[in-house]
Design an enzyme around this catalytic site. Structure first.
Site, mmCIF file in Angstrom:
data_model
loop_
_atom_site.group_PDB
_atom_site.id
_atom_site.type_symbol
_atom_site.label_atom_id
_atom_site.label_comp_id
_atom_site.label_asym_id
_atom_site.label_seq_id
_atom_site.Cartn_x
_atom_site.Cartn_y
_atom_site.Cartn_z
ATOM 1 C CG ASP A 15 -18.204 -1.636 0.878
ATOM 2 O OD1 ASP A 15 -17.452 -1.261 -0.047
ATOM 3 O OD2 ASP A 15 -18.918 -0.853 1.539
ATOM 4 C CE LYS A 76 -13.394 1.596 -3.909
ATOM 5 N NZ LYS A 76 -14.653 1.340 -3.166
ATOM 6 C CD GLU A 181 -17.920 0.386 -4.373
ATOM 7 O OE1 GLU A 181 -18.325 1.565 -4.537
ATOM 8 O OE2 GLU A 181 -16.762 0.127 -4.015
ATOM 9 C CG ASP A 211 -22.214 3.750 -3.431
ATOM 10 O OD1 ASP A 211 -21.907 4.343 -2.375
ATOM 11 O OD2 ASP A 211 -21.640 2.713 -3.815
#
Length: 610
Positions: A15, A76, A181, A211
């Site tokens: 992850d 990211k 994800e 999420d």
């Protein structure tokens, strides 16, 4: 989800998060989340550069205040984006490190490393974090790792997915698959959930995966039934996460500090002050999940002035009302796309550290008529857990057939750019994959001999607002007045998310096709190979520094032993060795040779006293 050939042997699931990353591996019939060298099961997605070394993870995060301009985080939020992207420019105001745009409008991060100015792409920084996760798993397993499944936000476009895959290649990983994800979290949930007798008798369970991480929000509606885990719809916001709440707090307290102290200069011009204030705001944000009020306190924050303030949970929620409203938009959109009434949702599963914000939980609870969100799975580890399961399946573990029938969806619409710059959708978003769709296009000029076919993805009506995935040309088509000649365009997307586009004009028999692998705007193979070489060089430097540090520790321990003897000559040798060690330019071999010399002297003198 881009895919490649299945790997062999042991594979890991990673992850790769905005603020923290996590790695898992399938072992002994279950997933093991691997702790790093500090004993923590998650690792800061942070890289720092100093005059002597490169630090990744905790080491980088811990020295962020004193070395703020060379400590890089939140990459990211940059990966796969352009430098001129408004979201990139907005985020840059909160980052202490320097960022510029290259000739191709791709972001470049500038740092000082070992006294030299260096530029890194977001992919290279991400590769360093991936390398840390790879090494963490290797230390645990005692073997080299090459294969991995890496997760990305469901709403990442093709460019962002490919950039993540490039980061894996730079880190020396064969990225077997990029998976969404929330899909990974759904896998973890389906494996870990212990159904009651009543629940087990239901033919299927409808689960909403919510999420909310440090930088992104993903919402997926998943139907779990015997033998099948089917994603019905997925949506989200690739630029909404816990970092935004922190940024709002930072802006608020910068303004408050200026008002209280009548400063002419803005705190944001002082990178160290900005980082210290940010750290305090981050702590306060976390505290407000368990307390109704907390303090933000920084000694000598700016120009020697101490800063102290309080913030209540109510004030925090009021200053972030816009962000909270954005939290529920993807939920509503996901249910509409799935054609599912919210009363049919059996479970709301929370994933990601930012779901600990109480207002987020309250909004979900209210929206679903008082239904309590599920917190049974570890929200910090669920995504790595699911990725590790997927990695085990791809390497041949057949023990969990339920997960061998994973049905995912296309996260973004795929289509062709047509006259007027309009996006003509061929595969709508949330179409289950694999899928094949066909659409007819006609010529726009008399006696047109060829047709340019540009493939885009996105939800906007105009191609300028969407992402170009690839292009090809169909030549030699039959001559005819405009609008007469028809070209059949076929889109096929496989279960790994690889898109093949073909075109045929039947009258002339002309055909052409292209496989979309997100080559547009990505690195060339030469670039990738260069970055891999550089990554190996950095790794070698890191290893040498570790060996040197260990050698210094060993000799210092031995010197301590010599100094505590009653033999004067040994004590003198110890003092001499201590002075010798003050030379910072010593290499590992010299230190080890010196230790052997001391050991020989110790043995000789000690034996002479017996």
């Amino acid at each position: 989800m881009e895919g490649e050939a299945k790997g062999n042997g042991c594979a890991i699931g990673i992850d790769l998060g905005t603020t923290y990353s996590c790695v898992g591996v399938w072992q002994h019939g279950r997933v093991e989340i691997v702790a790093n060298d500090q004993g923590n099961r998650t690792t800061p997605s942070c890289v720092a550069f100093t005059d002597t070394e490169r630090l990744i993870g905790e080491g980088a995060h811990n020295q962020g205040v004193r070395n703020s301009s060379n400590t890089v985080f939140d990459v990211k939020r940059l990966i796969g984006r352009n430098f001129t992207d408004p979201t990139v420019q907005s985020d840059a105001k909160h980052w202490p490190f320097e960022m510029t745009g290259g000739d191709d409008d791709k972001p470049k991060i500038t740092v000082s490393f070992r006294g030299i100015k260096k530029e890194f792409s977001p992919e290279e920084i991400s590769a360093m974090v991936l390398l840390k996760m790879k090494e963490t798993a290797e230390a645990y397993l005692g073997t080299a790792i090459t294969d991995a499944v890496v997760t990305v936000p469901a709403y990442f476009n093709g460019s962002q997915r490919q950039a993540t895959k490039d980061a894996g290649a730079i880190a020396g990983l064969n990225v077997m698959r990029i998976i969404n994800e929330p899909t990974a979290a759904a896998i973890a949930y389906s494996m870990e959930q212990k159904w009651s007798d009543t629940e087990a008798q239901k033919p299927e369970r409808v689960v909403l995966i919510y999420d909310l991480g440090g930088g992104t929000l993903d919402v997926s509606l998943v139907v779990i039934k015997k033998g099948v885990l089917e994603v019905k719809a997925t949506t989200g916001d690739t630029h909404l996460g816990g970092e935004d709440w922190t940024n709002h707090m930072v802006d608020h307290f910068i303004s408050e500090f200026k008002k209280k102290n009548s400063c002419e200069r803005d705190i944001s011009c002082d990178k160290k002050a900005l980082r210290r204030l940010r750290n305090s705001c981050e702590r306060a944000k976390r505290m407000l999940s368990s307390q109704t009020h907390t303090v933000v306190e920084v000694d000598a924050l700016f120009e020697g002035i101490d800063f102290y303030s309080t913030i209540t949970r109510a004030r925090f929620e009021q200053m972030n009302v816009g962000l909270f409203s954005k939290c529920m938009e993807p939920v509503e959109r996901c249910l509409v796309d799935a054609k599912m009434d919210k009363t049919k949702v059996d479970e709301i599963v929370l994933v990601g550290g930012s779901t600990r914000i109480l207002r987020v939980r309250q909004l979900l609870r209210d929206f679903f008529g008082g239904k309590e969100p599920c917190t049974d799975i570890n929200g910090d580890e669920a995504i790595a857990h699911g990725a590790a399961v997927q990695a085990a399946i791809l390497t041949g573990d057949k023990k969990h057939d339920i997960l061998l029938h994973l049905i995912d969806v296309v996260p973004l619409s795929q289509g062709i750019g047509v006259n007027g710059g309009v996006m003509s959708v061929v595969i709508p978003r949330n179409t289950p994959i694999p899928t094949t769709r066909k659409k007819n296009f006609v010529t726009i000029k008399d006696n047109q001999t060829s047709m340019n076919l540009d493939v885009y993805e996105g939800e906007r009506g105009m191609i300028k607002d969407n992402c170009l995935r690839g292009k090809f040309k169909l030549s030699g088509i039959a001559l005819a007045p405009k609008g007469v000649t028809t070209v059949d365009v076929l889109f096929h997307m496989d279960q790994d998310g690889i898109l093949n586009v073909s075109a045929e004009e039947k009258e002339s028999g002309q055909k052409n096709k292209v496989t979309i692998t997100n080559d547009v705007g990505r690195f060339s193979m030469e670039d990738i190979e260069r970055m891999v070489r550089e990554a190996e060089e950095y790794k070698a430097v890191d290893e040498e520094l570790k060996k040197k540090a260990q050698a210094r520790n060993d000799i210092e321990s031995y010197i301590y032993t010599m100094r505590n003897t009653t033999i004067k000559k040994l004590q003198e040798s110890a003092d001499g060795a201590t002075k010798w060690l003050q030379n910072k330019e010593l290499d590992t071999a010299e230190i080890n040779d010196k230790k052997k010399e001391l050991e020989a002297a110790y043995t000789k003198l000690y034996l002479s006293t017996i």
